[in-house]
Write a protein that holds these residues in place. Structure first.
Motif, mmCIF file in Angstrom:
data_model
loop_
_atom_site.group_PDB
_atom_site.id
_atom_site.type_symbol
_atom_site.label_atom_id
_atom_site.label_comp_id
_atom_site.label_asym_id
_atom_site.label_seq_id
_atom_site.Cartn_x
_atom_site.Cartn_y
_atom_site.Cartn_z
ATOM 1 N N HIS A 268 -3.336 -1.678 -9.063
ATOM 2 C CA HIS A 268 -1.889 -1.444 -9.104
ATOM 3 C C HIS A 268 -1.463 -0.481 -8.007
ATOM 4 O O HIS A 268 -0.448 -0.699 -7.349
ATOM 5 C CB HIS A 268 -1.482 -0.910 -10.476
ATOM 6 N N ARG A 269 -2.214 0.578 -7.814
ATOM 7 C CA ARG A 269 -1.848 1.590 -6.819
ATOM 8 C C ARG A 269 -1.787 0.996 -5.418
ATOM 9 O O ARG A 269 -0.896 1.300 -4.645
ATOM 10 C CB ARG A 269 -2.836 2.745 -6.855
ATOM 11 N N MET A 270 -2.738 0.139 -5.093
ATOM 12 C CA MET A 270 -2.794 -0.417 -3.741
ATOM 13 C C MET A 270 -1.690 -1.431 -3.464
ATOM 14 O O MET A 270 -1.438 -1.761 -2.309
ATOM 15 C CB MET A 270 -4.167 -1.034 -3.482
ATOM 16 N N SER A 271 -1.009 -1.892 -4.484
ATOM 17 C CA SER A 271 0.088 -2.829 -4.269
ATOM 18 C C SER A 271 1.446 -2.134 -4.276
ATOM 19 O O SER A 271 2.468 -2.771 -4.030
ATOM 20 C CB SER A 271 0.061 -3.934 -5.329
ATOM 21 N N GLY A 272 1.479 -0.831 -4.496
ATOM 22 C CA GLY A 272 2.738 -0.102 -4.570
ATOM 23 C C GLY A 272 3.268 0.351 -3.216
ATOM 24 O O GLY A 272 2.543 0.382 -2.220
ATOM 25 N N ARG A 273 4.547 0.700 -3.197
ATOM 26 C CA ARG A 273 5.191 1.170 -1.969
ATOM 27 C C ARG A 273 4.581 2.464 -1.449
ATOM 28 O O ARG A 273 4.461 2.663 -0.253
ATOM 29 C CB ARG A 273 6.686 1.386 -2.202
ATOM 30 N N GLU A 274 4.229 3.358 -2.348
ATOM 31 C CA GLU A 274 3.666 4.646 -1.954
ATOM 32 C C GLU A 274 2.373 4.459 -1.165
ATOM 33 O O GLU A 274 2.109 5.161 -0.204
ATOM 34 C CB GLU A 274 3.403 5.513 -3.199
ATOM 35 N N HIS A 275 1.589 3.477 -1.566
ATOM 36 C CA HIS A 275 0.320 3.222 -0.886
ATOM 37 C C HIS A 275 0.541 2.840 0.579
ATOM 38 O O HIS A 275 -0.260 3.206 1.445
ATOM 39 C CB HIS A 275 -0.463 2.129 -1.617
ATOM 40 N N ALA A 276 1.608 2.128 0.865
ATOM 41 C CA ALA A 276 1.862 1.636 2.219
ATOM 42 C C ALA A 276 2.050 2.780 3.219
ATOM 43 O O ALA A 276 1.756 2.617 4.398
ATOM 44 C CB ALA A 276 3.082 0.723 2.221
ATOM 45 N N ARG A 277 2.509 3.951 2.776
ATOM 46 C CA ARG A 277 2.713 5.062 3.722
ATOM 47 C C ARG A 277 1.495 5.964 3.844
ATOM 48 O O ARG A 277 1.488 6.890 4.637
ATOM 49 C CB ARG A 277 3.949 5.873 3.342
ATOM 50 N N ASN A 278 0.457 5.686 3.065
ATOM 51 C CA ASN A 278 -0.754 6.495 3.070
ATOM 52 C C ASN A 278 -1.928 5.690 3.614
ATOM 53 O O ASN A 278 -1.790 4.508 3.919
ATOM 54 C CB ASN A 278 -1.049 6.988 1.644
ATOM 55 N N THR A 279 -3.071 6.342 3.728
ATOM 56 C CA THR A 279 -4.276 5.698 4.242
ATOM 57 C C THR A 279 -5.379 5.813 3.199
ATOM 58 O O THR A 279 -5.567 6.875 2.610
ATOM 59 C CB THR A 279 -4.728 6.371 5.556
ATOM 60 N N LEU A 280 -6.087 4.742 2.998
ATOM 61 C CA LEU A 280 -7.221 4.705 2.084
ATOM 62 C C LEU A 280 -8.428 4.198 2.857
ATOM 63 O O LEU A 280 -8.444 3.063 3.329
ATOM 64 C CB LEU A 280 -6.907 3.781 0.898
ATOM 65 N N LEU A 281 -9.409 5.072 3.028
ATOM 66 C CA LEU A 281 -10.648 4.721 3.712
ATOM 67 C C LEU A 281 -11.767 4.573 2.695
ATOM 68 O O LEU A 281 -11.804 5.317 1.700
ATOM 69 C CB LEU A 281 -11.054 5.818 4.707
ATOM 70 N N VAL A 282 -12.679 3.659 2.962
ATOM 71 C CA VAL A 282 -13.877 3.525 2.142
ATOM 72 C C VAL A 282 -15.097 3.719 3.019
ATOM 73 O O VAL A 282 -15.079 3.435 4.223
ATOM 74 C CB VAL A 282 -13.957 2.156 1.420
#
Length: 174
Positions: free
Chosen positions: A54-68
């Motif tokens: 759910h988090r990765m499909s939200g608007r807030e996620h689009a302005r942040n970066t998620l690295l693995v």
């Protein structure tokens, strides 16, 4: 999870959401077992296991970066960061977790190094984060990266009516 494989750091995709959730859940379960009641901890762990889809499909996620950080085909660690929510020129690390199987093997450090590089490139003046006061492993990890306590404290209720003390850390980018 094989621990002798090289670490690859990359941006997360929607296909990584379940793996990120698994890393988050297991790290949270082991790292926070002394900070929450057992039944409540199990609920918090399950929330972390499923929240990333759910988090990765939200608007807030689009302005942040998620690295693995991957070892072989397995996501072993992640870091989620972006602009600070208070509107300053600071960045913020929202989440940083590694699977307990790779603790002490520099997997989290590798993904954090890349995050730090990107935070500097984004020209954030400082980077801040919050962690639980009782999360000694996390606190030591952040301190090893040059983060220092700001003196700011807050209580955070995770939903069980028993607030947990959190401390803020900061590191200048220049």
């Amino acid at each position: 999870m094989r621990v002798d494989l090289p670490v690859l750091v990359r941006e997360a995709t929607a296909a990584d959401a379940e793996s990120i959730g698994e890393v988050h859940a297991e790290a949270f379960r082991v790292a926070h077992r002394d900070l929450f009641d057992g039944d409540w901890l199990r609920e918090l762990v399950e929330r972390r296991r499923t929240m990333w889809v759910h988090r990765m499909s939200g608007r807030e996620h689009a302005r942040n970066t998620l690295l693995v950080a991957e070892r072989g085909r397995d996501v072993a660690a992640f870091v989620y960061f972006g602009p600070h929510s208070d509107g300053t020129s600071d960045g913020e690390i929202f989440d940083c977790f590694a699977h307990p199987d790779v603790w002490g093997r520099r997997v989290a450090a590798t993904v954090m190094d890349k995050a730090w590089e990107l935070l500097r490139e984004a020209r954030f003046r400082r980077v801040r984060l919050w962690t639980m006061a009782g999360a000694n492993r996390a606190r030591h990890f952040y301190e090893s990266f040059g983060f220092t306590e700001t003196g700011q404290r807050r209580e955070r209720d995770f939903g069980d009516g028993r607030p947990v003390l959190e401390v803020e850390y900061v590191r200048r980018t220049r």
